[in-house]
Scaffold this motif. Structure first.
Motif, mmCIF file in Angstrom:
data_model
loop_
_atom_site.group_PDB
_atom_site.id
_atom_site.type_symbol
_atom_site.label_atom_id
_atom_site.label_comp_id
_atom_site.label_asym_id
_atom_site.label_seq_id
_atom_site.Cartn_x
_atom_site.Cartn_y
_atom_site.Cartn_z
ATOM 1 N N ASP A 59 0.814 -1.226 0.000
ATOM 2 C CA ASP A 59 0.000 0.000 0.000
ATOM 3 C C ASP A 59 0.848 1.278 0.000
ATOM 4 O O ASP A 59 0.302 2.378 -0.054
ATOM 5 C CB ASP A 59 -1.042 -0.012 1.129
ATOM 6 C CG ASP A 59 -0.427 -0.052 2.511
ATOM 7 O OD1 ASP A 59 0.810 0.106 2.630
ATOM 8 O OD2 ASP A 59 -1.188 -0.236 3.481
ATOM 9 N N SER A 125 -3.241 -5.362 2.890
ATOM 10 C CA SER A 125 -3.725 -3.984 2.808
ATOM 11 C C SER A 125 -3.536 -3.402 1.401
ATOM 12 O O SER A 125 -2.460 -3.502 0.824
ATOM 13 C CB SER A 125 -2.960 -3.150 3.832
ATOM 14 O OG SER A 125 -3.333 -1.809 3.729
ATOM 15 N N GLU A 130 -8.391 -7.422 -0.718
ATOM 16 C CA GLU A 130 -9.046 -6.632 0.332
ATOM 17 C C GLU A 130 -10.330 -5.984 -0.205
ATOM 18 O O GLU A 130 -11.342 -5.913 0.502
ATOM 19 C CB GLU A 130 -8.086 -5.544 0.845
ATOM 20 C CG GLU A 130 -8.695 -4.663 1.911
ATOM 21 C CD GLU A 130 -7.677 -3.708 2.529
ATOM 22 O OE1 GLU A 130 -7.185 -4.000 3.628
ATOM 23 O OE2 GLU A 130 -7.354 -2.692 1.884
ATOM 24 N N SER A 150 -6.540 -6.995 8.263
ATOM 25 C CA SER A 150 -5.726 -6.449 7.182
ATOM 26 C C SER A 150 -4.254 -6.635 7.534
ATOM 27 O O SER A 150 -3.836 -6.299 8.634
ATOM 28 C CB SER A 150 -6.073 -4.961 7.065
ATOM 29 O OG SER A 150 -5.248 -4.342 6.136
#
Ligand code: ARG
Length: 235
Positions: A59, A125, A130, A150
């Protein structure tokens, strides 16, 4: 990245998120995998030069691209409309669906997403896995927000599955296969998402985007793509 003083080639820095075998992982301290070999072969076909690799959390890749800490993302990243609002992608270089991973021989043996009702589900994440947890499980009322865990890295989620402290993981199918081969986890079922992986670049980097797409085509037309595939997949 600036123009190299010695020649006309522009240096680019690549970013990836290891722990996603066989696309990118660290073995004996070395970053290796399908995406690593493929991007290196693709850049060889262009006027750009690969100056090095940055290892980041998944991320953190898009922010790092936008901050110009990296110039290209090679991280089995699915081309999505949402991501295309902020970055651009090369043409696709790999297709994948999603799988549900569970503990090998455990009590949890779901056949479809509905069977995940009330279970503890994990994903990395910022991934499309997700997104599926959110859209298909939480929004559909099958699990509560609090039932979702997560993880910064899928390896951590797989370890929880092995320990039995997590019931199921949603993860890209080729990576699920790889974890199932090496660890005490198995694929419960796979469902079609038709994802296409692309190399991510900044939206104003049209030249790099075009060069990477042309490079992918050249590598696919030569024997190189098949060689890299054979090296990292049992095909
Ligand atoms: N294909 C999925 C996505 O784009 C997962 C990618 C995860 N990649 C990684 N290197 N951890 O969201």
């Amino acid at each position: 990245a600036d123009d190299d003083a010695d020649d006309d080639s522009q240096e680019i820095v690549a970013g990836t998120a290891p722990g996603f075998e066989p696309f990118e992982m660290v073995i004996d301290g070395e970053l290796v995998g399908f995406d690593i070999d493929l991007l290196e072969a693709v850049v060889e076909e262009t006027d750009y030069e690969l100056a090095g690799w940055e290892e980041l959390e998944f991320d953190g890749l898009i922010p790092a691209l936008e901050n110009e800490n990296i110039d290209v993302i090679a991280a089995a990243m699915t081309i999505t409309d949402e991501r295309e609002e902020t970055i651009s992608f090369s043409d696709s270089y790999y297709s994948a669906d999603q799988s549900v991973l569970v503990q090998s021989g455990g009590d949890v043996q779901p056949d479809d997403l509905e069977d995940l009702e009330g279970l503890n589900v994990g994903a990395q994440s910022g991934t499309t896995g997700e997104g599926i947890v959110q859209d298909e499980l939480i929004d559909e009322g099958l699990i509560d927000e609090g039932d979702y865990d997560s993880y910064d890295n899928y390896v951590l989620a797989v370890e929880e599955l092995e320990r039995g402290t997590l019931d199921a993981i949603i993860i890209d199918e080729p990576v699920a296969e790889s974890f199932a081969a090496d660890r005490e986890v198995e694929i419960a079922f796979t469902f079609e998402t038709g994802e296409e992986y692309g190399f991510g670049v900044r939206q104003d980097d049209d030249d790099l985007q075009a060069a990477l797409s042309e490079g992918i085509e050249a590598v696919e037309e030569s024997s190189e793509y098949d060689e890299i595939t054979q090296e990292w997949f049992d095909e």
